[in-house]
Design an enzyme around this catalytic site. Structure first.
Site, mmCIF file in Angstrom:
data_model
loop_
_atom_site.group_PDB
_atom_site.id
_atom_site.type_symbol
_atom_site.label_atom_id
_atom_site.label_comp_id
_atom_site.label_asym_id
_atom_site.label_seq_id
_atom_site.Cartn_x
_atom_site.Cartn_y
_atom_site.Cartn_z
ATOM 1 N N CYS A 115 0.816 -1.223 0.000
ATOM 2 C CA CYS A 115 0.000 0.000 0.000
ATOM 3 C C CYS A 115 0.847 1.270 0.000
ATOM 4 C CB CYS A 115 -0.938 0.010 1.197
ATOM 5 S SG CYS A 115 -2.088 -1.363 1.162
ATOM 6 N N HIS A 252 -3.411 7.348 2.148
ATOM 7 C CA HIS A 252 -3.789 6.038 1.616
ATOM 8 C C HIS A 252 -5.190 5.717 2.140
ATOM 9 C CE1 HIS A 252 -4.031 1.877 0.720
ATOM 10 N NE2 HIS A 252 -3.800 1.463 1.958
ATOM 11 N N ASN A 282 -10.072 -0.221 -0.525
ATOM 12 C CA ASN A 282 -8.617 -0.116 -0.441
ATOM 13 C C ASN A 282 -8.015 -0.641 -1.745
ATOM 14 O OD1 ASN A 282 -5.888 -0.399 0.094
ATOM 15 N ND2 ASN A 282 -6.161 -1.320 2.112
HETATM 16 O O1 UT7 Z 1 -3.881 -0.995 3.476
HETATM 17 C C1 UT7 Z 1 -3.212 -1.005 4.681
HETATM 18 C C2 UT7 Z 1 -3.448 -2.193 5.462
HETATM 19 N N1 UT7 Z 1 -4.763 -2.497 5.876
HETATM 20 C C3 UT7 Z 1 -5.413 -1.780 6.805
HETATM 21 O O2 UT7 Z 1 -5.103 -0.659 7.104
HETATM 22 C C4 UT7 Z 1 -6.542 -2.461 7.516
HETATM 23 C C5 UT7 Z 1 -6.394 -2.251 8.992
HETATM 24 N N2 UT7 Z 1 -7.423 -2.882 9.761
HETATM 25 C C6 UT7 Z 1 -8.732 -2.532 9.709
HETATM 26 O O3 UT7 Z 1 -9.107 -1.690 8.918
HETATM 27 C C7 UT7 Z 1 -9.697 -3.178 10.684
HETATM 28 O O4 UT7 Z 1 -8.976 -3.895 11.653
HETATM 29 C C8 UT7 Z 1 -10.742 -4.096 10.007
HETATM 30 C C9 UT7 Z 1 -11.707 -3.273 9.197
HETATM 31 C C10 UT7 Z 1 -10.032 -5.094 9.118
HETATM 32 C C11 UT7 Z 1 -11.543 -4.853 11.066
HETATM 33 O O5 UT7 Z 1 -12.139 -3.924 11.955
HETATM 34 P P1 UT7 Z 1 -12.023 -4.138 13.529
HETATM 35 O O6 UT7 Z 1 -12.814 -3.091 14.175
HETATM 36 O O7 UT7 Z 1 -10.544 -4.204 13.860
HETATM 37 O O8 UT7 Z 1 -12.739 -5.518 13.737
HETATM 38 P P2 UT7 Z 1 -12.147 -6.870 14.327
HETATM 39 O O9 UT7 Z 1 -11.150 -7.488 13.415
HETATM 40 O O10 UT7 Z 1 -11.749 -6.620 15.740
HETATM 41 O O11 UT7 Z 1 -13.451 -7.782 14.318
HETATM 42 C C12 UT7 Z 1 -14.591 -7.475 15.110
HETATM 43 C C13 UT7 Z 1 -15.644 -8.549 14.868
HETATM 44 C C14 UT7 Z 1 -15.116 -9.970 14.948
HETATM 45 O O12 UT7 Z 1 -16.075 -10.763 15.565
HETATM 46 P P3 UT7 Z 1 -15.919 -11.175 17.120
HETATM 47 O O13 UT7 Z 1 -14.615 -11.898 17.207
HETATM 48 O O14 UT7 Z 1 -15.915 -9.870 17.865
HETATM 49 O O15 UT7 Z 1 -17.130 -12.007 17.376
HETATM 50 C C15 UT7 Z 1 -14.972 -10.383 13.508
HETATM 51 O O16 UT7 Z 1 -15.104 -11.782 13.331
HETATM 52 O O17 UT7 Z 1 -16.177 -8.398 13.538
HETATM 53 C C16 UT7 Z 1 -16.141 -9.672 12.884
HETATM 54 N N3 UT7 Z 1 -15.960 -9.442 11.462
HETATM 55 C C17 UT7 Z 1 -16.990 -9.215 10.621
HETATM 56 N N4 UT7 Z 1 -18.325 -9.143 10.825
HETATM 57 C C18 UT7 Z 1 -19.088 -8.892 9.753
HETATM 58 C C19 UT7 Z 1 -14.810 -9.384 10.757
HETATM 59 N N5 UT7 Z 1 -15.062 -9.123 9.464
HETATM 60 C C20 UT7 Z 1 -16.411 -9.018 9.357
HETATM 61 C C21 UT7 Z 1 -17.266 -8.741 8.283
HETATM 62 N N6 UT7 Z 1 -18.593 -8.687 8.535
HETATM 63 N N7 UT7 Z 1 -16.831 -8.525 7.027
#
Ligand code: UT7
Length: 325
Positions: A115, A252, A282
Protein backbone atom coordinates in the site's frame (compact mmCIF):
# COMPACT_ATOMS: atom_id res chain seq x y z
CA UNK A 1 22.58 28.10 -8.68
CA UNK A 2 19.74 26.12 -10.28
CA UNK A 3 18.41 23.01 -8.56
CA UNK A 4 16.11 20.45 -10.18
CA UNK A 5 12.76 19.94 -8.49
CA UNK A 6 10.18 17.22 -9.30
CA UNK A 7 6.87 18.89 -10.14
CA UNK A 8 3.57 17.13 -10.89
CA UNK A 9 2.66 18.11 -14.45
CA UNK A 10 -0.46 15.95 -14.85
CA UNK A 11 -2.62 13.35 -13.16
CA UNK A 12 -5.03 10.65 -14.36
CA UNK A 13 -6.82 7.58 -13.08
CA UNK A 14 -8.99 4.66 -14.06
CA UNK A 15 -11.58 2.56 -12.22
CA UNK A 16 -12.94 -0.62 -13.83
CA UNK A 17 -16.59 -0.50 -14.89
CA UNK A 18 -17.87 -3.25 -12.60
CA UNK A 19 -18.99 -1.99 -9.20
CA UNK A 20 -19.42 -4.36 -6.25
CA UNK A 21 -21.55 -3.01 -3.40
CA UNK A 22 -21.56 -4.11 0.22
CA UNK A 23 -24.95 -5.73 -0.41
CA UNK A 24 -23.40 -7.75 -3.26
CA UNK A 25 -20.76 -8.97 -0.78
CA UNK A 26 -23.36 -9.92 1.81
CA UNK A 27 -24.60 -12.53 -0.71
CA UNK A 28 -21.12 -14.11 -0.85
CA UNK A 29 -19.93 -14.01 2.79
CA UNK A 30 -21.52 -13.61 6.22
CA UNK A 31 -21.42 -9.81 6.44
CA UNK A 32 -23.66 -6.76 6.34
CA UNK A 33 -23.36 -3.37 4.72
CA UNK A 34 -23.81 -1.82 8.19
CA UNK A 35 -20.73 -3.67 9.54
CA UNK A 36 -18.55 -2.72 6.57
CA UNK A 37 -19.59 0.96 6.61
CA UNK A 38 -19.26 1.28 10.38
CA UNK A 39 -15.82 -0.43 10.60
CA UNK A 40 -14.26 0.87 7.37
CA UNK A 41 -16.36 3.58 5.68
CA UNK A 42 -16.38 1.48 2.48
CA UNK A 43 -19.67 1.40 0.52
CA UNK A 44 -18.55 -0.05 -2.82
CA UNK A 45 -15.44 -0.98 -4.80
CA UNK A 46 -14.57 -1.54 -8.48
CA UNK A 47 -13.56 -4.96 -9.81
CA UNK A 48 -11.48 -5.49 -12.97
CA UNK A 49 -13.08 -7.45 -15.83
CA UNK A 50 -11.72 -10.95 -16.44
CA UNK A 51 -9.75 -9.82 -19.48
CA UNK A 52 -8.23 -6.77 -17.74
CA UNK A 53 -4.75 -7.07 -16.27
CA UNK A 54 -3.03 -4.58 -13.97
CA UNK A 55 -1.09 -3.19 -16.95
CA UNK A 56 -4.38 -2.47 -18.76
CA UNK A 57 -5.68 -0.39 -15.85
CA UNK A 58 -2.28 1.30 -15.54
CA UNK A 59 -2.14 2.15 -19.24
CA UNK A 60 -5.52 3.92 -19.22
CA UNK A 61 -4.56 5.94 -16.12
CA UNK A 62 -1.16 6.73 -17.68
CA UNK A 63 -2.69 7.96 -20.96
CA UNK A 64 -5.05 10.21 -18.99
CA UNK A 65 -2.14 11.65 -16.96
CA UNK A 66 -0.07 12.24 -20.12
CA UNK A 67 -2.99 14.03 -21.75
CA UNK A 68 -3.50 16.14 -18.62
CA UNK A 69 0.20 17.07 -18.64
CA UNK A 70 0.31 17.70 -22.39
CA UNK A 71 3.24 15.27 -22.60
CA UNK A 72 3.76 12.68 -25.34
CA UNK A 73 4.58 9.05 -24.49
CA UNK A 74 7.84 9.47 -26.44
CA UNK A 75 9.00 12.12 -23.94
CA UNK A 76 8.99 9.75 -20.95
CA UNK A 77 12.44 8.86 -19.61
CA UNK A 78 11.28 6.48 -16.90
CA UNK A 79 8.09 4.58 -16.00
CA UNK A 80 7.67 3.32 -12.44
CA UNK A 81 4.69 1.11 -11.62
CA UNK A 82 3.94 0.55 -7.94
CA UNK A 83 2.05 -2.72 -7.69
CA UNK A 84 1.73 -5.91 -5.65
CA UNK A 85 -0.47 -7.50 -8.32
CA UNK A 86 1.79 -7.61 -11.41
CA UNK A 87 0.57 -9.18 -14.66
CA UNK A 88 3.34 -11.77 -14.38
CA UNK A 89 6.03 -12.64 -11.86
CA UNK A 90 8.33 -11.09 -14.46
CA UNK A 91 8.90 -9.02 -16.54
CA UNK A 92 7.81 -5.88 -14.71
CA UNK A 93 4.29 -4.63 -15.33
CA UNK A 94 5.98 -1.29 -16.10
CA UNK A 95 7.50 -2.69 -19.32
CA UNK A 96 4.05 -3.87 -20.44
CA UNK A 97 2.79 -0.32 -19.83
CA UNK A 98 5.80 1.08 -21.70
CA UNK A 99 4.95 -1.16 -24.67
CA UNK A 100 1.23 -0.25 -24.53
CA UNK A 101 2.12 3.46 -24.55
CA UNK A 102 4.48 3.00 -27.50
CA UNK A 103 7.52 4.35 -25.64
CA UNK A 104 10.81 2.90 -26.93
CA UNK A 105 13.40 5.33 -25.62
CA UNK A 106 12.84 5.22 -21.86
CA UNK A 107 13.20 2.48 -19.25
CA UNK A 108 10.70 0.97 -16.85
CA UNK A 109 10.55 -1.00 -13.60
CA UNK A 110 8.14 -1.98 -10.81
CA UNK A 111 8.24 -1.06 -7.15
CA UNK A 112 6.82 -3.46 -4.57
CA UNK A 113 5.96 -1.81 -1.27
CA UNK A 114 2.29 -2.88 -1.10
CA UNK A 115 0.00 0.00 0.00
CA UNK A 116 3.00 2.34 0.38
CA UNK A 117 4.11 1.63 -3.20
CA UNK A 118 3.03 4.98 -4.59
CA UNK A 119 4.91 7.06 -1.99
CA UNK A 120 7.96 4.82 -2.53
CA UNK A 121 7.70 5.33 -6.31
CA UNK A 122 7.27 9.11 -5.94
CA UNK A 123 10.37 9.18 -3.72
CA UNK A 124 12.39 7.29 -6.34
CA UNK A 125 11.13 9.66 -9.07
CA UNK A 126 12.12 12.66 -6.93
CA UNK A 127 15.63 11.23 -6.46
CA UNK A 128 16.10 10.56 -10.19
CA UNK A 129 15.01 14.09 -11.04
CA UNK A 130 17.09 15.81 -8.34
CA UNK A 131 20.14 13.84 -9.46
CA UNK A 132 19.59 14.90 -13.08
CA UNK A 133 19.09 11.29 -14.22
CA UNK A 134 15.61 11.83 -15.72
CA UNK A 135 13.47 14.77 -16.74
CA UNK A 136 10.07 13.23 -17.27
CA UNK A 137 8.83 10.31 -15.19
CA UNK A 138 5.51 8.51 -15.21
CA UNK A 139 4.66 7.27 -11.71
CA UNK A 140 1.77 4.81 -11.59
CA UNK A 141 -0.01 2.96 -8.79
CA UNK A 142 -2.05 0.08 -10.24
CA UNK A 143 -3.65 -2.95 -8.63
CA UNK A 144 -6.01 -5.85 -9.23
CA UNK A 145 -6.28 -6.94 -5.59
CA UNK A 146 -9.53 -8.79 -6.40
CA UNK A 147 -7.26 -11.50 -7.87
CA UNK A 148 -5.43 -12.01 -4.56
CA UNK A 149 -8.45 -12.21 -2.28
CA UNK A 150 -9.86 -15.26 -0.55
CA UNK A 151 -13.52 -14.68 -1.41
CA UNK A 152 -14.58 -16.94 1.48
CA UNK A 153 -12.77 -14.79 4.10
CA UNK A 154 -15.09 -11.99 5.26
CA UNK A 155 -12.30 -10.34 7.26
CA UNK A 156 -10.39 -9.41 4.07
CA UNK A 157 -12.54 -9.72 0.93
CA UNK A 158 -14.79 -6.79 1.89
CA UNK A 159 -11.88 -4.36 2.14
CA UNK A 160 -10.17 -4.18 -1.26
CA UNK A 161 -10.86 -2.99 -4.79
CA UNK A 162 -9.13 -2.57 -8.18
CA UNK A 163 -7.97 0.59 -9.92
CA UNK A 164 -5.06 2.69 -11.14
CA UNK A 165 -3.79 6.24 -10.83
CA UNK A 166 -0.84 8.00 -12.45
CA UNK A 167 1.12 11.23 -12.29
CA UNK A 168 3.59 12.76 -14.73
CA UNK A 169 6.58 14.20 -12.85
CA UNK A 170 8.80 16.76 -14.62
CA UNK A 171 12.08 18.39 -13.70
CA UNK A 172 11.75 22.10 -13.05
CA UNK A 173 14.78 24.29 -12.37
CA UNK A 174 14.52 26.43 -9.24
CA UNK A 175 17.03 29.18 -8.42
CA UNK A 176 18.27 29.68 -4.84
CA UNK A 177 15.81 31.81 -2.88
CA UNK A 178 12.92 31.20 -5.31
CA UNK A 179 9.73 29.69 -3.84
CA UNK A 180 9.88 25.92 -4.19
CA UNK A 181 7.32 24.01 -6.23
CA UNK A 182 7.05 20.23 -6.47
CA UNK A 183 8.23 17.60 -3.99
CA UNK A 184 9.57 19.21 -0.79
CA UNK A 185 10.27 16.13 1.32
CA UNK A 186 10.05 12.32 1.27
CA UNK A 187 10.22 10.04 4.29
CA UNK A 188 10.14 6.25 3.91
CA UNK A 189 10.18 3.56 6.59
CA UNK A 190 9.77 -0.21 6.82
CA UNK A 191 9.89 -2.82 9.58
CA UNK A 192 10.00 -6.44 8.41
CA UNK A 193 9.35 -7.78 11.90
CA UNK A 194 5.66 -7.21 11.08
CA UNK A 195 5.71 -9.12 7.79
CA UNK A 196 3.33 -11.88 8.92
CA UNK A 197 0.57 -9.42 9.85
CA UNK A 198 -0.31 -8.59 6.25
CA UNK A 199 1.02 -10.84 3.51
CA UNK A 200 0.18 -13.11 0.59
CA UNK A 201 0.63 -16.80 1.40
CA UNK A 202 2.27 -17.73 -1.89
CA UNK A 203 5.04 -16.81 -4.28
CA UNK A 204 7.40 -18.24 -6.89
CA UNK A 205 10.21 -19.17 -4.51
CA UNK A 206 8.10 -20.44 -1.60
CA UNK A 207 4.98 -22.21 -2.91
CA UNK A 208 5.19 -21.77 -6.71
CA UNK A 209 1.63 -20.38 -6.49
CA UNK A 210 0.27 -16.85 -6.47
CA UNK A 211 -1.30 -17.23 -3.02
CA UNK A 212 -4.01 -15.23 -1.27
CA UNK A 213 -4.01 -12.18 0.97
CA UNK A 214 -3.93 -12.82 4.73
CA UNK A 215 -4.24 -10.08 7.32
CA UNK A 216 -4.47 -9.68 11.07
CA UNK A 217 -6.62 -6.56 10.66
CA UNK A 218 -6.66 -5.50 14.30
CA UNK A 219 -2.84 -5.73 14.49
CA UNK A 220 -2.44 -3.58 11.37
CA UNK A 221 -4.95 -1.07 12.72
CA UNK A 222 -3.08 -0.90 16.05
CA UNK A 223 0.17 0.24 14.38
CA UNK A 224 -1.25 2.34 11.53
CA UNK A 225 -2.02 5.66 13.24
CA UNK A 226 1.32 5.88 15.09
CA UNK A 227 3.37 4.99 12.00
CA UNK A 228 1.48 7.42 9.76
CA UNK A 229 1.75 10.23 12.32
CA UNK A 230 5.51 9.61 12.63
CA UNK A 231 6.34 10.12 8.94
CA UNK A 232 3.95 13.06 8.57
CA UNK A 233 5.54 14.75 11.59
CA UNK A 234 8.97 14.08 10.00
CA UNK A 235 7.77 15.85 6.84
CA UNK A 236 6.58 18.88 8.84
CA UNK A 237 9.92 19.06 10.69
CA UNK A 238 12.02 18.73 7.50
CA UNK A 239 10.07 21.42 5.65
CA UNK A 240 9.45 23.84 8.53
CA UNK A 241 5.68 23.54 8.03
CA UNK A 242 2.80 22.62 10.35
CA UNK A 243 -0.62 21.01 10.08
CA UNK A 244 -2.11 24.51 9.76
CA UNK A 245 0.00 25.19 6.63
CA UNK A 246 -1.41 22.13 4.84
CA UNK A 247 -4.03 22.74 2.16
CA UNK A 248 -4.81 19.05 1.54
CA UNK A 249 -4.09 15.77 3.30
CA UNK A 250 -4.38 12.88 0.82
CA UNK A 251 -3.83 9.65 2.74
CA UNK A 252 -3.79 6.04 1.62
CA UNK A 253 -7.44 4.96 1.59
CA UNK A 254 -7.65 1.81 3.72
CA UNK A 255 -10.11 2.66 6.45
CA UNK A 256 -12.07 5.83 7.27
CA UNK A 257 -11.41 5.30 11.00
CA UNK A 258 -7.62 5.15 10.47
CA UNK A 259 -7.72 8.29 8.30
CA UNK A 260 -9.84 10.22 10.81
CA UNK A 261 -7.76 9.11 13.79
CA UNK A 262 -4.51 10.07 11.99
CA UNK A 263 -5.86 13.51 11.06
CA UNK A 264 -7.01 14.08 14.63
CA UNK A 265 -3.67 13.00 16.13
CA UNK A 266 -1.80 15.29 13.71
CA UNK A 267 -4.14 18.26 14.30
CA UNK A 268 -5.24 18.32 10.65
CA UNK A 269 -8.68 19.83 10.07
CA UNK A 270 -10.97 17.06 8.78
CA UNK A 271 -12.18 19.43 6.01
CA UNK A 272 -8.67 19.28 4.53
CA UNK A 273 -8.79 15.47 4.20
CA UNK A 274 -9.51 13.93 0.79
CA UNK A 275 -11.51 10.75 1.34
CA UNK A 276 -12.43 8.30 -1.45
CA UNK A 277 -12.45 5.05 0.52
CA UNK A 278 -16.28 4.92 0.43
CA UNK A 279 -16.33 4.54 -3.36
CA UNK A 280 -13.00 2.82 -4.09
CA UNK A 281 -12.30 0.54 -1.10
CA UNK A 282 -8.62 -0.12 -0.44
CA UNK A 283 -6.85 -0.16 -3.82
CA UNK A 284 -3.39 -0.49 -2.24
CA UNK A 285 -0.73 1.37 -4.28
CA UNK A 286 -3.42 2.91 -6.51
CA UNK A 287 -5.37 4.58 -3.72
CA UNK A 288 -3.36 7.83 -3.36
CA UNK A 289 -3.18 8.72 -7.08
CA UNK A 290 -6.87 7.80 -7.44
CA UNK A 291 -7.78 10.16 -4.57
CA UNK A 292 -5.42 12.83 -5.89
CA UNK A 293 -7.03 12.69 -9.33
CA UNK A 294 -10.50 13.07 -7.82
CA UNK A 295 -9.42 16.14 -5.81
CA UNK A 296 -7.57 17.74 -8.74
CA UNK A 297 -10.39 17.16 -11.23
CA UNK A 298 -13.12 18.47 -8.87
CA UNK A 299 -11.08 21.64 -8.37
CA UNK A 300 -10.08 21.17 -4.73
CA UNK A 301 -6.32 20.94 -5.38
CA UNK A 302 -5.00 24.15 -6.97
CA UNK A 303 -1.53 25.36 -8.00
CA UNK A 304 0.41 26.54 -4.95
CA UNK A 305 -1.43 24.25 -2.51
CA UNK A 306 0.60 22.37 0.11
CA UNK A 307 -0.33 18.68 -0.21
CA UNK A 308 0.65 15.81 2.11
CA UNK A 309 0.52 12.23 0.83
CA UNK A 310 0.99 9.31 3.21
CA UNK A 311 0.58 5.55 3.27
CA UNK A 312 1.09 2.51 5.47
CA UNK A 313 0.79 -1.14 4.52
CA UNK A 314 2.19 -4.66 4.28
CA UNK A 315 5.77 -5.18 5.43
CA UNK A 316 5.11 -3.02 7.32
CA UNK A 317 6.07 -0.19 4.97
CA UNK A 318 5.06 3.41 5.46
CA UNK A 319 5.98 6.87 4.22
CA UNK A 320 5.03 10.44 3.40
CA UNK A 321 5.57 12.81 0.48
CA UNK A 322 5.02 16.55 0.95
CA UNK A 323 4.63 18.66 -2.16
CA UNK A 324 3.77 22.15 -3.31
CA UNK A 325 1.25 21.63 -6.13
O1 UT7 B 1 -3.88 -0.99 3.48
C1 UT7 B 1 -3.21 -1.01 4.68
C2 UT7 B 1 -3.45 -2.19 5.46
N1 UT7 B 1 -4.76 -2.50 5.88
C3 UT7 B 1 -5.41 -1.78 6.80
O2 UT7 B 1 -5.10 -0.66 7.10
C4 UT7 B 1 -6.54 -2.46 7.52
C5 UT7 B 1 -6.39 -2.25 8.99
N2 UT7 B 1 -7.42 -2.88 9.76
C6 UT7 B 1 -8.73 -2.53 9.71
O3 UT7 B 1 -9.11 -1.69 8.92
C7 UT7 B 1 -9.70 -3.18 10.68
O4 UT7 B 1 -8.98 -3.90 11.65
C8 UT7 B 1 -10.74 -4.10 10.01
C9 UT7 B 1 -11.71 -3.27 9.20
C10 UT7 B 1 -10.03 -5.09 9.12
C11 UT7 B 1 -11.54 -4.85 11.07
O5 UT7 B 1 -12.14 -3.92 11.95
P1 UT7 B 1 -12.02 -4.14 13.53
O6 UT7 B 1 -12.81 -3.09 14.17
O7 UT7 B 1 -10.54 -4.20 13.86
O8 UT7 B 1 -12.74 -5.52 13.74
P2 UT7 B 1 -12.15 -6.87 14.33
O9 UT7 B 1 -11.15 -7.49 13.42
O10 UT7 B 1 -11.75 -6.62 15.74
O11 UT7 B 1 -13.45 -7.78 14.32
C12 UT7 B 1 -14.59 -7.47 15.11
C13 UT7 B 1 -15.64 -8.55 14.87
C14 UT7 B 1 -15.12 -9.97 14.95
O12 UT7 B 1 -16.08 -10.76 15.56
P3 UT7 B 1 -15.92 -11.17 17.12
O13 UT7 B 1 -14.62 -11.90 17.21
O14 UT7 B 1 -15.91 -9.87 17.87
O15 UT7 B 1 -17.13 -12.01 17.38
C15 UT7 B 1 -14.97 -10.38 13.51
O16 UT7 B 1 -15.10 -11.78 13.33
O17 UT7 B 1 -16.18 -8.40 13.54
C16 UT7 B 1 -16.14 -9.67 12.88
N3 UT7 B 1 -15.96 -9.44 11.46
C17 UT7 B 1 -16.99 -9.21 10.62
N4 UT7 B 1 -18.32 -9.14 10.83
C18 UT7 B 1 -19.09 -8.89 9.75
C19 UT7 B 1 -14.81 -9.38 10.76
N5 UT7 B 1 -15.06 -9.12 9.46
C20 UT7 B 1 -16.41 -9.02 9.36
C21 UT7 B 1 -17.27 -8.74 8.28
N6 UT7 B 1 -18.59 -8.69 8.53
N7 UT7 B 1 -16.83 -8.52 7.03
Amino acid sequence: MLKQRAVVAGVGSYLPEKVMTNDDLSKIVDTTSEWIVQRTGIERRHIAAEDQNTSDLATIAANRALEDAGVSAQDIDLIIVATSTPDNTFPATAVAVQHNLGNQTGYAFDVQAVCSGFVYAMTIADSFIRAGNAETILVIGAETFSRLLDWTDRTTCVLFGDGAGAVVMRAQPVADGEPEQGILSCHLRSDGSHKQKLYVDGGPSSTQTTGQLRMQGREVFKHAVGMISGVVTDAFAASGTTADDLTWFIPHQANKRIIEASAEKLGIDINKVVMTVEGHGNTSAASIPLALDVAVKDGRVQRGDLVMLEAMGGGFTWGSVLLRW
